[in-house]
Scaffold this motif. Structure first.
Motif, PDB file in Angstrom:
ATOM      1  N   VAL A  96       2.232   5.004   3.671  1.00 39.57           N
ATOM      2  CA  VAL A  96       1.612   5.802   2.621  1.00 39.57           C
ATOM      3  C   VAL A  96       0.671   4.942   1.783  1.00 39.57           C
ATOM      4  O   VAL A  96      -0.446   5.360   1.430  1.00 39.57           O
ATOM      5  CB  VAL A  96       2.700   6.456   1.746  1.00 39.57           C
ATOM      6  CG1 VAL A  96       2.121   6.957   0.432  1.00 39.57           C
ATOM      7  CG2 VAL A  96       3.379   7.590   2.504  1.00 39.57           C
ATOM      8  N   GLU A  97       1.088   3.726   1.460  1.00 36.58           N
ATOM      9  CA  GLU A  97       0.236   2.839   0.672  1.00 36.58           C
ATOM     10  C   GLU A  97      -1.073   2.551   1.395  1.00 36.58           C
ATOM     11  O   GLU A  97      -2.152   2.532   0.782  1.00 36.58           O
ATOM     12  CB  GLU A  97       0.965   1.528   0.385  1.00 36.58           C
ATOM     13  CG  GLU A  97       0.168   0.567  -0.484  1.00 36.58           C
ATOM     14  CD  GLU A  97       0.965  -0.678  -0.826  1.00 36.58           C
ATOM     15  OE1 GLU A  97       0.581  -1.365  -1.786  1.00 36.58           O
ATOM     16  OE2 GLU A  97       1.967  -0.957  -0.137  1.00 36.58           O
ATOM     17  N   LEU A 102      -7.098   3.560   1.726  1.00 35.58           N
ATOM     18  CA  LEU A 102      -8.339   3.950   2.391  1.00 35.58           C
ATOM     19  C   LEU A 102      -9.351   4.513   1.391  1.00 35.58           C
ATOM     20  O   LEU A 102     -10.560   4.412   1.599  1.00 35.58           O
ATOM     21  CB  LEU A 102      -8.049   4.991   3.476  1.00 35.58           C
ATOM     22  CG  LEU A 102      -7.275   4.522   4.698  1.00 35.58           C
ATOM     23  CD1 LEU A 102      -6.922   5.708   5.599  1.00 35.58           C
ATOM     24  CD2 LEU A 102      -8.069   3.487   5.484  1.00 35.58           C
ATOM     25  N   GLY A 103      -8.848   5.105   0.324  1.00 28.89           N
ATOM     26  CA  GLY A 103      -9.748   5.621  -0.700  1.00 28.89           C
ATOM     27  C   GLY A 103     -10.545   4.550  -1.407  1.00 28.89           C
ATOM     28  O   GLY A 103     -11.590   4.836  -2.003  1.00 28.89           O
ATOM     29  N   GLN A 115      -5.148  -2.439  -5.638  1.00 27.59           N
ATOM     30  CA  GLN A 115      -3.708  -2.192  -5.569  1.00 27.59           C
ATOM     31  C   GLN A 115      -3.195  -1.515  -6.834  1.00 27.59           C
ATOM     32  O   GLN A 115      -2.318  -0.637  -6.764  1.00 27.59           O
ATOM     33  CB  GLN A 115      -2.959  -3.504  -5.330  1.00 27.59           C
ATOM     34  CG  GLN A 115      -3.106  -4.043  -3.912  1.00 27.59           C
ATOM     35  CD  GLN A 115      -2.347  -5.339  -3.698  1.00 27.59           C
ATOM     36  OE1 GLN A 115      -2.172  -6.135  -4.624  1.00 27.59           O
ATOM     37  NE2 GLN A 115      -1.901  -5.566  -2.476  1.00 27.59           N
ATOM     38  N   ASP A 116      -3.742  -1.888  -7.982  1.00 24.22           N
ATOM     39  CA  ASP A 116      -3.344  -1.252  -9.234  1.00 24.22           C
ATOM     40  C   ASP A 116      -3.751   0.219  -9.250  1.00 24.22           C
ATOM     41  O   ASP A 116      -2.970   1.091  -9.667  1.00 24.22           O
ATOM     42  CB  ASP A 116      -3.975  -1.989 -10.416  1.00 24.22           C
ATOM     43  CG  ASP A 116      -3.582  -1.368 -11.748  1.00 24.22           C
ATOM     44  OD1 ASP A 116      -2.378  -1.318 -12.042  1.00 24.22           O
ATOM     45  OD2 ASP A 116      -4.488  -0.918 -12.483  1.00 24.22           O
ATOM     46  N   ALA A 149      -3.673  11.708  -3.563  1.00 23.75           N
ATOM     47  CA  ALA A 149      -3.695  10.373  -4.164  1.00 23.75           C
ATOM     48  C   ALA A 149      -4.832   9.535  -3.587  1.00 23.75           C
ATOM     49  O   ALA A 149      -5.509   8.797  -4.308  1.00 23.75           O
ATOM     50  CB  ALA A 149      -2.351   9.679  -3.946  1.00 23.75           C
ATOM     51  N   ARG A 150      -5.046   9.644  -2.278  1.00 23.42           N
ATOM     52  CA  ARG A 150      -6.146   8.912  -1.637  1.00 23.42           C
ATOM     53  C   ARG A 150      -7.491   9.324  -2.217  1.00 23.42           C
ATOM     54  O   ARG A 150      -8.338   8.477  -2.539  1.00 23.42           O
ATOM     55  CB  ARG A 150      -6.139   9.168  -0.129  1.00 23.42           C
ATOM     56  CG  ARG A 150      -7.343   8.567   0.600  1.00 23.42           C
ATOM     57  CD  ARG A 150      -7.392   8.991   2.053  1.00 23.42           C
ATOM     58  NE  ARG A 150      -7.491  10.435   2.216  1.00 23.42           N
ATOM     59  CZ  ARG A 150      -8.632  11.119   2.074  1.00 23.42           C
ATOM     60  NH1 ARG A 150      -9.747  10.512   1.739  1.00 23.42           N
ATOM     61  NH2 ARG A 150      -8.628  12.436   2.263  1.00 23.42           N
ATOM     62  N   VAL A 151      -7.691  10.626  -2.383  1.00 26.16           N
ATOM     63  CA  VAL A 151      -8.953  11.136  -2.913  1.00 26.16           C
ATOM     64  C   VAL A 151      -9.153  10.684  -4.360  1.00 26.16           C
ATOM     65  O   VAL A 151     -10.245  10.248  -4.743  1.00 26.16           O
ATOM     66  CB  VAL A 151      -8.970  12.676  -2.806  1.00 26.16           C
ATOM     67  CG1 VAL A 151     -10.098  13.264  -3.635  1.00 26.16           C
ATOM     68  CG2 VAL A 151      -9.116  13.099  -1.351  1.00 26.16           C
TER      69      VAL A 151
END
Length: 260
Positions: A96-97, A102-103, A115-116, A149-151
């Motif tokens: 998932v991380e 990828l975003g 990462q933050d 979350a990625r978006v």
């Protein structure tokens, strides 16, 4: 900051083109939440695809941050625009991380900052506890929250003076009621931080809760544009959806609430 002008779109099936969007005009201001409503086949997804540049219309123009969207390079556009389609197909065994990271691909902000941002995006979508899990093992609702979350990670913060926008096609379709409410609040939060939102929804009450502007579509045309109070009129909704609605006022928000 995002403007669609006189958009015409049709698909060729057989000898005759089938009109999908007809003379569509739409203005999305900076920091505004715009929700597109309408029955199945109304043209909502097609409108979002044109707004994101995925589909080029037969006529009309899309402007983004003061220039034609078609003149923006993919790398430039990715810095300021993030898109969540109805279905996000990803069959690789990423964690998932890694999916949310990828975003951050378009950016050059460094691993520590990235990462933050990924951590904040995961927490904001109630997905942080899934961080180490394999994406393909998740449920449909969990996948949708991770993709959201990625978006959001892609446009989490502004790195220049240009405006940011997220384009979301039915982001709450696989979510339970609590997470639908979470998404509505999240969209409001990001708009207050200067990120515009344009999204398609089916839930009229959820749209009324989070939208600054509603766009009601039917048969490829925009039937009404305005505030929830202006657009969510009983007679208009019955004409578009073929369902009788009864409108009341929500006792806490003061916004329209529809019963049917």
């Amino acid at each position: 900051m995002l403007s669609l002008r006189q958009i015409q779109l049709s698909y060729q099936t057989g000898k005759q083109p089938v009109p999908i969007l007809r003379d569509v005009n739409l203005e999305v201001a900076a920091g505004q939440v715009v929700v597109v409503l309408g029955p199945n086949g109304a043209g909502k997804s097609s409108l979002l695809k044109v707004a994101s540049g995925e589909v080029v219309p037969q006529s009309g123009e899309v402007h983004f941050n003061g220039q034609l969207l078609s003149s923006c390079s993919p790398a430039e556009k990715a810095l300021h625009m993030a898109v969540l389609p109805q279905q996000s197909l990803l069959n690789f065994p990423f964690t998932v991380e890694e999916v949310v990271m990828l975003g951050r691909t378009p950016h050059n902000t460094g691993l520590v900052i990235d990462q933050d941002i990924v951590t904040q995006a995961l927490r904001s979508t109630d997905s942080d506890y899934l961080r180490e899990q394999t994406y393909t093992s998740l449920s449909g609702g969990e996948k949708q929250r991770v993709q959201l979350a990625r978006v959001l990670a892609q446009v989490w913060q502004s790195e220049d003076q240009r405006q940011r926008v997220v384009i979301l096609d039915e982001p709450t379709s696989a979510l339970d009621y609590a997470h639908q409410q979470m998404v509505a609040s999240l969209l409001r939060e990001h708009s207050s931080n200067g990120c515009s939102v344009i999204t398609a929804m089916h839930d009229l009450n959820l749209a009324a809760q989070c939208a600054d502007q509603l766009v009601l579509m039917c048969c490829g045309q925009v039937r009404a544009v305005g505030s929830p109070d202006e657009v969510l009129q009983e007679d208009l909704l019955q004409e578009v959806f073929q369902v009788a609605f009864h409108r009341v006022t929500h006792p806490q928000t003061g916004r329209p609430w529809l019963l049917c």
